[in-house]
Design a protein around this motif. Structure first.
Motif, PDB file in Angstrom:
ATOM      1  N   PRO A 116       0.813  -1.228   0.000  1.00  0.00           N
ATOM      2  CA  PRO A 116       0.000   0.000   0.000  1.00  0.00           C
ATOM      3  C   PRO A 116       0.847   1.280   0.000  1.00  0.00           C
ATOM      4  N   LEU A 117       1.976   1.258   0.695  1.00  0.00           N
ATOM      5  CA  LEU A 117       2.874   2.421   0.684  1.00  0.00           C
ATOM      6  C   LEU A 117       3.449   2.637  -0.713  1.00  0.00           C
ATOM      7  N   ARG A 118       3.889   1.570  -1.343  1.00  0.00           N
ATOM      8  CA  ARG A 118       4.432   1.679  -2.699  1.00  0.00           C
ATOM      9  C   ARG A 118       3.365   2.156  -3.681  1.00  0.00           C
ATOM     10  N   ASP A 119       2.143   1.662  -3.527  1.00  0.00           N
ATOM     11  CA  ASP A 119       1.045   2.107  -4.388  1.00  0.00           C
ATOM     12  C   ASP A 119       0.786   3.600  -4.199  1.00  0.00           C
ATOM     13  N   ALA A 120       0.765   4.049  -2.945  1.00  0.00           N
ATOM     14  CA  ALA A 120       0.546   5.475  -2.656  1.00  0.00           C
ATOM     15  C   ALA A 120       1.687   6.311  -3.230  1.00  0.00           C
ATOM     16  N   ALA A 121       2.920   5.829  -3.086  1.00  0.00           N
ATOM     17  CA  ALA A 121       4.079   6.552  -3.627  1.00  0.00           C
ATOM     18  C   ALA A 121       3.980   6.666  -5.147  1.00  0.00           C
ATOM     19  N   ALA A 122       3.564   5.595  -5.801  1.00  0.00           N
ATOM     20  CA  ALA A 122       3.425   5.620  -7.265  1.00  0.00           C
ATOM     21  C   ALA A 122       2.334   6.604  -7.682  1.00  0.00           C
ATOM     22  N   GLU A 123       1.236   6.614  -6.952  1.00  0.00           N
ATOM     23  CA  GLU A 123       0.137   7.532  -7.268  1.00  0.00           C
ATOM     24  C   GLU A 123       0.569   8.988  -7.072  1.00  0.00           C
ATOM     25  N   ILE A 124       1.287   9.247  -6.003  1.00  0.00           N
ATOM     26  CA  ILE A 124       1.799  10.607  -5.764  1.00  0.00           C
ATOM     27  C   ILE A 124       2.755  11.005  -6.886  1.00  0.00           C
ATOM     28  N   GLY A 125       3.657  10.099  -7.252  1.00  0.00           N
ATOM     29  CA  GLY A 125       4.609  10.379  -8.326  1.00  0.00           C
ATOM     30  C   GLY A 125       3.908  10.693  -9.638  1.00  0.00           C
ATOM     31  N   THR A 126       2.870   9.930  -9.966  1.00  0.00           N
ATOM     32  CA  THR A 126       2.100  10.166 -11.194  1.00  0.00           C
ATOM     33  C   THR A 126       1.414  11.533 -11.139  1.00  0.00           C
ATOM     34  N   THR A 127       0.849  11.871  -9.998  1.00  0.00           N
ATOM     35  CA  THR A 127       0.193  13.165  -9.826  1.00  0.00           C
ATOM     36  C   THR A 127       1.192  14.310  -9.976  1.00  0.00           C
ATOM     37  N   VAL A 128       2.359  14.155  -9.421  1.00  0.00           N
ATOM     38  CA  VAL A 128       3.404  15.176  -9.537  1.00  0.00           C
ATOM     39  C   VAL A 128       3.817  15.335 -10.997  1.00  0.00           C
ATOM     40  N   GLU A 129       4.030  14.224 -11.684  1.00  0.00           N
ATOM     41  CA  GLU A 129       4.421  14.294 -13.096  1.00  0.00           C
ATOM     42  C   GLU A 129       3.365  15.018 -13.932  1.00  0.00           C
ATOM     43  N   ARG A 130       2.092  14.719 -13.672  1.00  0.00           N
ATOM     44  CA  ARG A 130       1.010  15.404 -14.390  1.00  0.00           C
ATOM     45  C   ARG A 130       1.042  16.898 -14.109  1.00  0.00           C
ATOM     46  N   ALA A 131       1.263  17.245 -12.863  1.00  0.00           N
ATOM     47  CA  ALA A 131       1.281  18.660 -12.464  1.00  0.00           C
ATOM     48  C   ALA A 131       2.473  19.405 -13.063  1.00  0.00           C
TER      49      ALA A 131
END
Length: 141
Positions: A116-131
């Motif tokens: 779950p931590l890795r999934d959250a980290a990946a989601e945050i990373g994707t959101t940052v890249e989009r931003a």
């Protein structure tokens, strides 16, 4: 406990799981610079850092191999488990979960929290890249 860890409370980079993960995944040049600064400031006063930062380098090499870092605060019996957040193919930060060592073992924490931590980290990373994409702020208006 008198010693609480909360937002705004500062700790040395090498002491906490978040900083250790960051050190493990930053560029070799950044790592060399940061470890050099830490070793110059702390050096042999901290067995974790060691002479010339060699102990710290060994620690972060191990973290990089497994992909996560632990830190246990002995006085509070609170353990941290951290994983890196990547954006644009580089470490952007880290995400951490804290838990009481008396309730959850490291093995249980890895089984229960690591994915779950890795999934959250990946989601945050994707959101940052989009931003960070050109025109992203205009598209959100």
């Amino acid at each position: 406990s008198k010693r609480r860890f909360s937002a705004g409370h500062r700790h040395p980079l090498w002491e906490m799981s978040t900083g250790r993960v960051y050190l493990a995944y930053c560029t070799p040049e950044q790592q060399e610079t940061l470890v050099g600064l830490i070793a110059a400031a702390v050096g042999t006063k901290s067995p974790l850092v060691g002479k010339d930062g060699k102990n710290l380098v060994r620690l972060v090499e191990g973290i990089r191999k497994v992909g996560y870092a632990f830190y246990e605060h002995e006085a509070t019996k609170v353990t941290q488990l951290a994983v890196p957040i990547f954006a644009r193919k580089q470490v952007f930060g880290a995400i951490t979960i804290r838990y009481f060592s008396s309730v959850v073992t490291r093995t249980q924490a890895l089984e229960k929290f690591l994915e779950p931590l890795r999934d959250a980290a990946a989601e945050i990373g994707t959101t940052v890249e989009r931003a960070l994409r050109p025109g992203a702020s205009e598209a959100s208006r």
